[in-house]
Design an enzyme around this catalytic site. Sequence first.
Site, PDB file in Angstrom:
ATOM      1  N   GLY A  27       0.925  -1.000  -0.039  1.00  0.00           N
ATOM      2  CA  GLY A  27      -0.029   0.135   0.078  1.00  0.00           C
ATOM      3  C   GLY A  27       0.862   1.123   0.112  1.00  0.00           C
ATOM      4  O   GLY A  27       1.686   1.414  -0.659  1.00  0.00           O
ATOM      5  N   GLU A  28       0.474   1.948   0.742  1.00  0.00           N
ATOM      6  CA  GLU A  28       1.409   3.384   0.998  1.00  0.00           C
ATOM      7  C   GLU A  28       1.796   3.469   2.407  1.00  0.00           C
ATOM      8  O   GLU A  28       1.074   3.787   3.201  1.00  0.00           O
ATOM      9  CB  GLU A  28       0.415   4.565   0.395  1.00  0.00           C
ATOM     10  CG  GLU A  28       1.131   5.897   0.258  1.00  0.00           C
ATOM     11  CD  GLU A  28       2.451   5.699  -0.564  1.00  0.00           C
ATOM     12  OE1 GLU A  28       2.400   5.231  -1.811  1.00  0.00           O
ATOM     13  OE2 GLU A  28       3.674   6.121   0.195  1.00  0.00           O
ATOM     14  N   SER A  29       3.076   3.298   2.636  1.00  0.00           N
ATOM     15  CA  SER A  29       3.441   3.358   4.044  1.00  0.00           C
ATOM     16  C   SER A  29       3.229   4.662   4.717  1.00  0.00           C
ATOM     17  O   SER A  29       3.013   4.483   5.916  1.00  0.00           O
ATOM     18  CB  SER A  29       4.972   3.003   4.001  1.00  0.00           C
ATOM     19  OG  SER A  29       5.736   3.826   3.115  1.00  0.00           O
ATOM     20  N   CYS A  59       6.259  -5.167   0.698  1.00  0.00           N
ATOM     21  CA  CYS A  59       6.276  -3.862   0.013  1.00  0.00           C
ATOM     22  C   CYS A  59       6.220  -2.866   1.238  1.00  0.00           C
ATOM     23  O   CYS A  59       7.103  -2.760   1.947  1.00  0.00           O
ATOM     24  CB  CYS A  59       5.448  -3.663  -1.131  1.00  0.00           C
ATOM     25  SG  CYS A  59       5.988  -2.449  -2.275  1.00  0.00           S
ATOM     26  N   ILE A 114       6.127  -3.291  -7.144  1.00  0.00           N
ATOM     27  CA  ILE A 114       5.417  -1.988  -7.476  1.00  0.00           C
ATOM     28  C   ILE A 114       5.748  -0.804  -6.573  1.00  0.00           C
ATOM     29  O   ILE A 114       5.497  -0.820  -5.352  1.00  0.00           O
ATOM     30  CB  ILE A 114       3.821  -2.319  -7.275  1.00  0.00           C
ATOM     31  CG1 ILE A 114       3.248  -3.478  -8.158  1.00  0.00           C
ATOM     32  CG2 ILE A 114       2.851  -0.894  -7.358  1.00  0.00           C
ATOM     33  CD1 ILE A 114       1.986  -4.073  -7.662  1.00  0.00           C
ATOM     34  N   HIS A 150       5.580  -8.019  -4.198  1.00  0.00           N
ATOM     35  CA  HIS A 150       4.167  -8.661  -3.877  1.00  0.00           C
ATOM     36  C   HIS A 150       3.898 -10.098  -4.185  1.00  0.00           C
ATOM     37  O   HIS A 150       3.511 -10.442  -5.129  1.00  0.00           O
ATOM     38  CB  HIS A 150       3.045  -7.696  -4.738  1.00  0.00           C
ATOM     39  CG  HIS A 150       3.080  -6.330  -4.022  1.00  0.00           C
ATOM     40  ND1 HIS A 150       2.022  -5.972  -3.319  1.00  0.00           N
ATOM     41  CD2 HIS A 150       3.550  -5.290  -4.468  1.00  0.00           C
ATOM     42  CE1 HIS A 150       2.002  -4.817  -3.049  1.00  0.00           C
ATOM     43  NE2 HIS A 150       3.233  -4.217  -3.698  1.00  0.00           N
ATOM     44  N   GLU A 152       1.661 -11.925  -3.309  1.00  0.00           N
ATOM     45  CA  GLU A 152       0.245 -12.303  -3.340  1.00  0.00           C
ATOM     46  C   GLU A 152      -0.303 -12.012  -4.959  1.00  0.00           C
ATOM     47  O   GLU A 152      -1.287 -12.501  -5.374  1.00  0.00           O
ATOM     48  CB  GLU A 152      -0.498 -11.560  -2.448  1.00  0.00           C
ATOM     49  CG  GLU A 152      -0.960 -10.016  -2.979  1.00  0.00           C
ATOM     50  CD  GLU A 152       0.261  -8.934  -2.654  1.00  0.00           C
ATOM     51  OE1 GLU A 152       1.349  -9.601  -2.212  1.00  0.00           O
ATOM     52  OE2 GLU A 152       0.092  -7.778  -2.626  1.00  0.00           O
TER      53      GLU A 152
HETATM   54  N1  GLN Z   1       5.733   3.116  -2.350  1.00  0.00           N
HETATM   55  C1  GLN Z   1       4.798   2.566  -1.363  1.00  0.00           C
HETATM   56  C2  GLN Z   1       5.611   2.937  -0.075  1.00  0.00           C
HETATM   57  O1  GLN Z   1       6.475   3.495   0.129  1.00  0.00           O
HETATM   58  C3  GLN Z   1       4.924   0.880  -1.324  1.00  0.00           C
HETATM   59  C4  GLN Z   1       4.288   0.358  -2.580  1.00  0.00           C
HETATM   60  C5  GLN Z   1       3.751  -0.781  -2.452  1.00  0.00           C
HETATM   61  O2  GLN Z   1       3.394  -1.380  -1.208  1.00  0.00           O
HETATM   62  N2  GLN Z   1       3.599  -1.370  -3.522  1.00  0.00           N
HETATM   63  O3  GLN Z   1       4.954   2.893   1.003  1.00  0.00           O
END
Ligand code: GLN
Length: 169
Positions: A27-29, A59, A114, A150, A152
């Site tokens: 996701g987006e940390s 990720c 990703i 990822h 999954e």
């Molecule tokens: N770029 C995202 C981050 O730094 C990570 C991307 C992802 O989980 N696919 O949180």
Amino acid sequence: MRAGAAWVRVRREKDLDGIDALVLPGGESTTISKGLARVGLYEPLESFVQSGRPVLGTCAGAVLLAREVENRPVRSLGAIDVVAIRNAYGTQVDSFSAIADADGRYPGLECVFIRAPRLRDPGSEVEVLARVDGWPVFVRQANVMATTFHPELTEDLRIHRTLIEQISV
Ligand code: GLN
């Protein structure tokens, strides 16, 4: 999940009661971090890690498990002695897949990246289980594993099966 375990979503502290293993997803940390702080989940997650139960971060989840985070730092759990560099592959090559140079248990491991982080400076307690272009992409320290890709998103269930196998009954 496809690997054969029942699962629940963890949204608050009490959701951690009675679960045997934990996945911190991608996701987006930065966003995840704000959510964790808002609902007061950092300390419960730290306790979960310390309880020895298996944890997998993928990720953004790997970012949240690192000792230190670079490139817009977020508060992390410090569960794996490694530095995570967020979005390290840049904007040009946001997403790609590669076959990792992996430990004997994971031949041909396909990794989908990703906007992935890179992990650097793994400490002596960290086992690097797979690399791509020399960079660690799958690491483990004690009960905690992290992938910068990822797992999954492929049919390969080996990473999640490893998590499930680590549950002590
Ligand atoms: N770029 C995202 C981050 O730094 C990570 C991307 C992802 O989980 N696919 O949180």
